[in-house]
Design a protein around this motif. Sequence first.
Motif, PDB file in Angstrom:
ATOM      1  N   ASN A  61       0.999  -1.341  -0.069  1.00 34.43           N
ATOM      2  CA  ASN A  61      -0.044  -0.060   0.175  1.00 34.43           C
ATOM      3  C   ASN A  61       0.942   1.288   0.020  1.00 34.43           C
ATOM      4  OD1 ASN A  61      -2.157  -1.546  -0.117  1.00 34.43           O
ATOM      5  ND2 ASN A  61      -2.584  -1.589   2.056  1.00 34.43           N
ATOM      6  N   PHE A  62       1.915   1.197   0.954  1.00 32.75           N
ATOM      7  CA  PHE A  62       2.857   2.565   0.802  1.00 32.75           C
ATOM      8  C   PHE A  62       3.758   2.777  -0.255  1.00 32.75           C
ATOM      9  CE2 PHE A  62       1.280   2.750   5.097  1.00 32.75           C
ATOM     10  CZ  PHE A  62       1.334   4.149   5.455  1.00 32.75           C
ATOM     11  N   ALA A  63       4.041   1.488  -0.881  1.00 30.88           N
ATOM     12  CA  ALA A  63       4.548   1.501  -2.048  1.00 30.88           C
ATOM     13  C   ALA A  63       3.921   2.122  -3.224  1.00 30.88           C
ATOM     14  CB  ALA A  63       5.268   0.074  -2.564  1.00 30.88           C
ATOM     15  N   LEU A  64       2.828   1.782  -3.386  1.00 31.90           N
ATOM     16  CA  LEU A  64       1.572   2.429  -4.518  1.00 31.90           C
ATOM     17  C   LEU A  64       1.602   4.059  -4.146  1.00 31.90           C
ATOM     18  CD1 LEU A  64      -0.281   2.171  -6.554  1.00 31.90           C
ATOM     19  CD2 LEU A  64      -1.943   1.289  -4.963  1.00 31.90           C
ATOM     20  N   GLY A  65       1.573   4.210  -2.790  1.00 29.97           N
ATOM     21  CA  GLY A  65       1.298   5.527  -2.338  1.00 29.97           C
ATOM     22  C   GLY A  65       2.398   6.494  -2.819  1.00 29.97           C
ATOM     23  N   GLY A  66       3.798   5.935  -2.662  1.00 28.93           N
ATOM     24  CA  GLY A  66       5.056   6.416  -2.763  1.00 28.93           C
ATOM     25  C   GLY A  66       5.159   6.760  -4.359  1.00 28.93           C
ATOM     26  N   PHE A  67       4.609   5.451  -5.172  1.00 25.06           N
ATOM     27  CA  PHE A  67       4.626   5.700  -6.709  1.00 25.06           C
ATOM     28  C   PHE A  67       3.798   7.081  -7.061  1.00 25.06           C
ATOM     29  CE2 PHE A  67       3.159   4.552 -10.777  1.00 25.06           C
ATOM     30  CZ  PHE A  67       4.431   4.215 -11.529  1.00 25.06           C
ATOM     31  N   LEU A  68       2.645   7.068  -6.461  1.00 19.69           N
ATOM     32  CA  LEU A  68       1.952   8.148  -6.797  1.00 19.69           C
ATOM     33  C   LEU A  68       2.347   9.605  -6.281  1.00 19.69           C
ATOM     34  CD1 LEU A  68      -1.680   6.479  -6.136  1.00 19.69           C
ATOM     35  CD2 LEU A  68      -0.528   6.726  -8.279  1.00 19.69           C
ATOM     36  N   ILE A  69       2.802   9.499  -5.272  1.00 22.06           N
ATOM     37  CA  ILE A  69       3.518  10.767  -4.770  1.00 22.06           C
ATOM     38  C   ILE A  69       4.647  11.215  -5.845  1.00 22.06           C
ATOM     39  CG2 ILE A  69       4.985  11.996  -3.128  1.00 22.06           C
ATOM     40  CD1 ILE A  69       3.193  10.322  -1.025  1.00 22.06           C
ATOM     41  N   GLY A  70       5.344  10.052  -6.106  1.00 20.69           N
ATOM     42  CA  GLY A  70       6.652  10.373  -7.076  1.00 20.69           C
ATOM     43  C   GLY A  70       6.018  11.013  -8.595  1.00 20.69           C
ATOM     44  N   ILE A  71       4.769  10.607  -9.001  1.00 26.67           N
ATOM     45  CA  ILE A  71       4.271  11.129 -10.252  1.00 26.67           C
ATOM     46  C   ILE A  71       3.713  12.575  -9.899  1.00 26.67           C
ATOM     47  CG2 ILE A  71       2.232  10.996 -11.652  1.00 26.67           C
ATOM     48  CD1 ILE A  71       2.558   8.003 -11.373  1.00 26.67           C
ATOM     49  N   LEU A  72       3.067  12.828  -8.734  1.00 27.23           N
ATOM     50  CA  LEU A  72       2.814  14.192  -8.251  1.00 27.23           C
ATOM     51  C   LEU A  72       4.051  15.237  -8.213  1.00 27.23           C
ATOM     52  CD1 LEU A  72       0.130  13.649  -5.639  1.00 27.23           C
ATOM     53  CD2 LEU A  72      -0.601  14.659  -7.947  1.00 27.23           C
ATOM     54  N   TYR A  73       5.034  14.558  -7.563  1.00 27.42           N
ATOM     55  CA  TYR A  73       6.023  15.582  -7.448  1.00 27.42           C
ATOM     56  C   TYR A  73       7.203  15.834  -8.352  1.00 27.42           C
ATOM     57  CZ  TYR A  73      10.029  17.519  -5.016  1.00 27.42           C
ATOM     58  OH  TYR A  73      11.345  18.193  -4.651  1.00 27.42           O
ATOM     59  N   ALA A  74       7.098  14.878  -9.325  1.00 29.06           N
ATOM     60  CA  ALA A  74       7.836  14.880 -10.648  1.00 29.06           C
ATOM     61  C   ALA A  74       7.207  16.041 -11.460  1.00 29.06           C
ATOM     62  CB  ALA A  74       7.902  14.109 -11.478  1.00 29.06           C
ATOM     63  N   ASN A  75       5.780  16.222 -11.713  1.00 25.13           N
ATOM     64  CA  ASN A  75       5.140  17.379 -12.212  1.00 25.13           C
ATOM     65  C   ASN A  75       5.234  18.601 -11.692  1.00 25.13           C
ATOM     66  OD1 ASN A  75       3.236  16.136 -14.815  1.00 25.13           O
ATOM     67  ND2 ASN A  75       3.098  14.695 -13.034  1.00 25.13           N
ATOM     68  N   ILE A  76       5.345  18.766 -10.356  1.00 26.43           N
ATOM     69  CA  ILE A  76       5.523  19.900  -9.468  1.00 26.43           C
ATOM     70  C   ILE A  76       6.879  20.544  -9.637  1.00 26.43           C
ATOM     71  CG2 ILE A  76       5.636  20.945  -7.141  1.00 26.43           C
ATOM     72  CD1 ILE A  76       3.185  18.923  -6.445  1.00 26.43           C
ATOM     73  N   GLU A  77       7.885  19.550  -9.655  1.00 28.35           N
ATOM     74  CA  GLU A  77       9.202  19.942  -9.745  1.00 28.35           C
ATOM     75  C   GLU A  77       9.529  20.478 -11.118  1.00 28.35           C
ATOM     76  OE1 GLU A  77      13.639  17.873  -9.063  1.00 28.35           O
ATOM     77  OE2 GLU A  77      11.893  16.813 -10.054  1.00 28.35           O
ATOM     78  N   PHE A  78       8.923  19.879 -12.174  1.00 24.44           N
ATOM     79  CA  PHE A  78       9.126  20.241 -13.560  1.00 24.44           C
ATOM     80  C   PHE A  78       8.664  21.519 -13.941  1.00 24.44           C
ATOM     81  CE2 PHE A  78       8.220  20.027 -18.060  1.00 24.44           C
ATOM     82  CZ  PHE A  78       9.579  19.741 -18.628  1.00 24.44           C
ATOM     83  N   LEU A  79       7.398  21.745 -13.350  1.00 21.02           N
ATOM     84  CA  LEU A  79       6.880  23.002 -13.700  1.00 21.02           C
ATOM     85  C   LEU A  79       7.315  24.215 -12.756  1.00 21.02           C
ATOM     86  CD1 LEU A  79       2.816  21.728 -13.600  1.00 21.02           C
ATOM     87  CD2 LEU A  79       4.238  22.491 -15.598  1.00 21.02           C
TER      88      LEU A  79
END
Length: 363
Positions: A61-79
């Motif tokens: 569950n937390f690995a999946l949560g981390g994966f989703l956070i990673g997607i969110l954070y990558a977009n935030i960082e890029f922008l």
Amino acid sequence: MEITNRNLKEYLKRLVRSTIFWTIAMLLFSIFRYFALKNEIGISIDPNYEGFYQLKDSLLNFALGGFLIGILYANIEFLIDKFIAQRSALVLIILFEILLTFTAIITVSNLVLSWWVKNKNIPYVVEPGWWYKDSSFIPALIYIGISIVIYSLITIVFEKFGRGVFFKMLIGSYKQPQETKRIFMFLDLTSSTTIAERLGHQKYSQFIQDFFYDLNEIAAPYEAEIYQYIGDEAVLSWSYKKGVYKNNCLNLFYAFKKKIASKSKFYLDKYDIIPEFKAGIHGGSLMVAEVGVVKKELAYHGDVINTTARVQAKCNDYRVSILTTKSLLNNLDIEGRFIASIVAKVVLKGKEKPVQLYTLTII
């Protein structure tokens, strides 16, 4: 189209890096949380849910949560990197990333929890502001905030030393000089003394900042590393393989020209000058070693560095904006992409044998 594809490639690299980091980070949080809950006074766990399977479920569950956070954070960082980072202090950028990440996580958590309660018929009421009343959610946010700071510091180290280099420095690979094969580009602002006199030292410094910021935006998509800034000159570097791949070392130069041309109005409005530049490119074998104690850095030593500097200096003599050596040109695939014209066969300062110099024109 090429720059767009390369920007996409850079974005995907950030995405992969971010998802890996956050998956690992949240897996660690899951382990800490699991064993802490088992030993926390006042907390009891149903025996039916104890044991390996509960830990396995928690990890998944937390690995999946981390994966989703990673997607969110990558977009935030890029922008943020594309639209805000240029004129903002690092601490403000990190705080902004934390704020946006928290907002995104809370919003997504609200949506997921509401859907879960509704569709699973869970006897739970999702109240406004539930997240700051939840004793387990706040520690998770604090952990995520600390992880963002750590991620930012790791990114800064990687940007300074280059991908893969930091790990080699950690294990002491460069304590003894090592031979490597690299391509260097010495890129110099044209008529810098005249520009500095015209603008004054304060505005000239801002001019150089803008100029190098635009260069940095172009460097990453073409696999270049910024080795040094020396006044109004930047020294870029590639591993030999990355430099010759798809003519990265040449394409960067022309992509930077295109970038400056696209921002000509900005430079004219702000400085009444459109920057021009020249570059010398050369590659070969040289030595690399870790130097310094208080301020450690990697330093390259050898004839390649000196030759590249001399090649760039010849741009003024022959009134061309780019020069490269025949030895490097022989390893590039320029057919149908560039026209190479021999400029001279000269003995560069400090060398005994003549070097053939070529200038290029993009087709």
